[in-house]
Design a protein around this motif. Structure first.
Motif, PDB file in Angstrom:
ATOM      1  N   PRO A  42      -3.202-122.291   2.389  1.00  0.00           N
ATOM      2  CA  PRO A  42      -2.161-121.787   3.289  1.00  0.00           C
ATOM      3  C   PRO A  42      -1.493-120.528   2.721  1.00  0.00           C
ATOM      4  N   HIS A  43      -1.302-119.545   3.608  1.00  0.00           N
ATOM      5  CA  HIS A  43      -0.727-118.276   3.174  1.00  0.00           C
ATOM      6  C   HIS A  43      -0.130-117.540   4.373  1.00  0.00           C
ATOM      7  N   LEU A  44       0.656-116.544   4.062  1.00  0.00           N
ATOM      8  CA  LEU A  44       1.205-115.591   5.014  1.00  0.00           C
ATOM      9  C   LEU A  44       0.546-114.255   4.706  1.00  0.00           C
ATOM     10  N   THR A  45      -0.018-113.595   5.718  1.00  0.00           N
ATOM     11  CA  THR A  45      -0.615-112.279   5.516  1.00  0.00           C
ATOM     12  C   THR A  45       0.447-111.215   5.800  1.00  0.00           C
ATOM     13  N   LEU A  46       0.755-110.401   4.787  1.00  0.00           N
ATOM     14  CA  LEU A  46       1.727-109.318   4.957  1.00  0.00           C
ATOM     15  C   LEU A  46       1.072-108.018   5.393  1.00  0.00           C
ATOM     16  N   ILE A  47      -0.103-107.739   4.856  1.00  0.00           N
ATOM     17  CA  ILE A  47      -0.850-106.534   5.219  1.00  0.00           C
ATOM     18  C   ILE A  47      -2.295-106.960   5.460  1.00  0.00           C
ATOM     19  N   GLY A  48      -2.822-106.607   6.639  1.00  0.00           N
ATOM     20  CA  GLY A  48      -4.221-106.894   6.900  1.00  0.00           C
ATOM     21  C   GLY A  48      -4.510-107.437   8.280  1.00  0.00           C
ATOM     22  N   PRO A  77      12.988-112.313  -4.541  1.00  0.00           N
ATOM     23  CA  PRO A  77      12.340-113.440  -3.864  1.00  0.00           C
ATOM     24  C   PRO A  77      13.087-113.810  -2.581  1.00  0.00           C
ATOM     25  N   LEU A  78      12.324-114.321  -1.615  1.00  0.00           N
ATOM     26  CA  LEU A  78      12.869-114.663  -0.303  1.00  0.00           C
ATOM     27  C   LEU A  78      12.698-116.153  -0.032  1.00  0.00           C
ATOM     28  N   SER A  79      13.604-116.703   0.720  1.00  0.00           N
ATOM     29  CA  SER A  79      13.484-118.074   1.207  1.00  0.00           C
ATOM     30  C   SER A  79      13.589-117.996   2.726  1.00  0.00           C
ATOM     31  N   LEU A  80      12.502-118.389   3.410  1.00  0.00           N
ATOM     32  CA  LEU A  80      12.413-118.210   4.859  1.00  0.00           C
ATOM     33  C   LEU A  80      12.181-119.527   5.568  1.00  0.00           C
ATOM     34  N   LYS A  81      12.742-119.653   6.748  1.00  0.00           N
ATOM     35  CA  LYS A  81      12.623-120.864   7.560  1.00  0.00           C
ATOM     36  C   LYS A  81      11.537-120.669   8.612  1.00  0.00           C
ATOM     37  N   PHE A  82      10.687-121.691   8.754  1.00  0.00           N
ATOM     38  CA  PHE A  82       9.669-121.664   9.802  1.00  0.00           C
ATOM     39  C   PHE A  82      10.288-122.001  11.151  1.00  0.00           C
ATOM     40  N   GLY A  83       9.779-121.363  12.195  1.00  0.00           N
ATOM     41  CA  GLY A  83      10.114-121.755  13.547  1.00  0.00           C
ATOM     42  C   GLY A  83       9.201-122.894  13.983  1.00  0.00           C
ATOM     43  N   ASP A  92      -7.136-120.438  20.698  1.00  0.00           N
ATOM     44  CA  ASP A  92      -7.009-121.770  20.093  1.00  0.00           C
ATOM     45  C   ASP A  92      -6.444-121.673  18.686  1.00  0.00           C
ATOM     46  N   ILE A  93      -5.421-120.876  18.529  1.00  0.00           N
ATOM     47  CA  ILE A  93      -4.788-120.658  17.231  1.00  0.00           C
ATOM     48  C   ILE A  93      -3.355-121.164  17.304  1.00  0.00           C
ATOM     49  N   VAL A  94      -3.015-122.082  16.393  1.00  0.00           N
ATOM     50  CA  VAL A  94      -1.647-122.593  16.306  1.00  0.00           C
ATOM     51  C   VAL A  94      -1.098-122.165  14.947  1.00  0.00           C
ATOM     52  N   VAL A  95       0.116-121.631  14.973  1.00  0.00           N
ATOM     53  CA  VAL A  95       0.725-121.074  13.767  1.00  0.00           C
ATOM     54  C   VAL A  95       2.154-121.578  13.593  1.00  0.00           C
ATOM     55  N   LEU A  96       2.625-121.471  12.353  1.00  0.00           N
ATOM     56  CA  LEU A  96       4.042-121.663  12.035  1.00  0.00           C
ATOM     57  C   LEU A  96       4.646-120.268  11.924  1.00  0.00           C
ATOM     58  N   PRO A  97       5.464-119.853  12.900  1.00  0.00           N
ATOM     59  CA  PRO A  97       6.001-118.492  12.878  1.00  0.00           C
ATOM     60  C   PRO A  97       7.187-118.352  11.934  1.00  0.00           C
ATOM     61  N   LEU A  98       7.372-117.122  11.480  1.00  0.00           N
ATOM     62  CA  LEU A  98       8.532-116.730  10.682  1.00  0.00           C
ATOM     63  C   LEU A  98       9.214-115.576  11.398  1.00  0.00           C
ATOM     64  N   ASP A  99      10.508-115.430  11.194  1.00  0.00           N
ATOM     65  CA  ASP A  99      11.258-114.341  11.818  1.00  0.00           C
ATOM     66  C   ASP A  99      10.683-113.004  11.335  1.00  0.00           C
ATOM     67  N   ARG A 122      -4.325-104.460  14.702  1.00  0.00           N
ATOM     68  CA  ARG A 122      -4.734-104.902  16.032  1.00  0.00           C
ATOM     69  C   ARG A 122      -3.580-105.545  16.792  1.00  0.00           C
ATOM     70  N   PHE A 123      -2.542-105.983  16.060  1.00  0.00           N
ATOM     71  CA  PHE A 123      -1.440-106.707  16.674  1.00  0.00           C
ATOM     72  C   PHE A 123      -0.127-106.244  16.052  1.00  0.00           C
ATOM     73  N   PRO A 124       0.996-106.392  16.774  1.00  0.00           N
ATOM     74  CA  PRO A 124       2.296-106.104  16.155  1.00  0.00           C
ATOM     75  C   PRO A 124       2.580-107.131  15.057  1.00  0.00           C
ATOM     76  N   PHE A 125       3.523-106.810  14.185  1.00  0.00           N
ATOM     77  CA  PHE A 125       3.858-107.691  13.068  1.00  0.00           C
ATOM     78  C   PHE A 125       4.365-109.031  13.596  1.00  0.00           C
ATOM     79  N   THR A 126       3.584-110.068  13.357  1.00  0.00           N
ATOM     80  CA  THR A 126       3.912-111.434  13.784  1.00  0.00           C
ATOM     81  C   THR A 126       3.667-112.366  12.605  1.00  0.00           C
ATOM     82  N   PRO A 127       4.587-112.402  11.639  1.00  0.00           N
ATOM     83  CA  PRO A 127       4.356-113.190  10.428  1.00  0.00           C
ATOM     84  C   PRO A 127       4.271-114.685  10.739  1.00  0.00           C
TER      85      PRO A 127
END
Length: 182
Positions: A42-48, A77-83, A92-99, A122-127
């Motif tokens: 599990p990871h968050l992609t920041l660039i790519g 360091p950051l502490s972020l809450k999932f939506g 068919d993609i389900v994600v845990l979004p971040l602000d 290809r897409f706007p920033f949607t972490p």
């Protein structure tokens, strides 16, 4: 500077999800998408993927280190809450979004502005952290995934830089801690 061709391989900047949260999300991935679970932890992609395409694969590790180290040293360091989990429209993609705003946006924009050559996004920033991507979603599986709630915050203490050249496994190039005082 952004290249106009689509990337089949490239360099990605990721945030690994640390344990115990990472282990919990990996368990969810294994239950719903074993293929995804076997490809990446599990990871968050920041660039790519969103907001900025992959960095060109011919970028040297020295150039990456020179341009990225000062950027990550400026961020604490950051502490972020999932939506609540979301399904990408028509996929068919389900994600845990971040602000996508605030300190996470600042980190993303700083990395984008580091002066590295990238492919177009290809897409706007949607972490987000992806829970399932490959198997078709049955209505039952979709409902179970969308009902999940992850209360534990995602703590971002480092970024990792990977080279991908499909079908070869990704290779870690750099592991850089966020090091500005909080």
């Amino acid at each position: 500077m952004e290249a106009s061709v689509s990337a089949l391989s490239g360099i990605f900047i990721l945030v690994p999800v640390p344990d115990p949260l990472g282990a919990h999300l990996a368990e969810i991935q294994r239950a719903h998408d074993p293929r995804l679970a076997n490809l990446w932890p599990p990871h968050l992609t920041l660039i790519g993927s969103s907001g900025a395409g992959p960095i060109l694969a011919d970028t040297s590790v020295d150039e990456l280190r020179t341009k990225l180290t000062p950027v990550v040293q400026q961020h604490a360091p950051l502490s972020l809450k999932f939506g609540a989990p979301q399904r990408f429209t028509g996929r068919d993609i389900v994600v845990l979004p971040l602000d996508p705003n605030g300190p996470l946006r600042a980190l993303h924009e700083s990395l984008r502005a580091a002066g590295l050559r990238t492919y177009n996004a290809r897409f706007p920033f949607t972490p987000h952290v992806t829970l399932t991507m490959y198997p078709p979603l049955s209505r039952e599986r979709e409902q179970r995934l969308l009902a999940l709630r992850i209360e534990e915050p995602l703590v971002i203490e480092r970024v990792q830089v990977y080279l991908t050249r499909e079908p070869q496994p990704a290779r870690l190039l750099l592991d850089l801690p966020l090091s500005a005082p909080s």
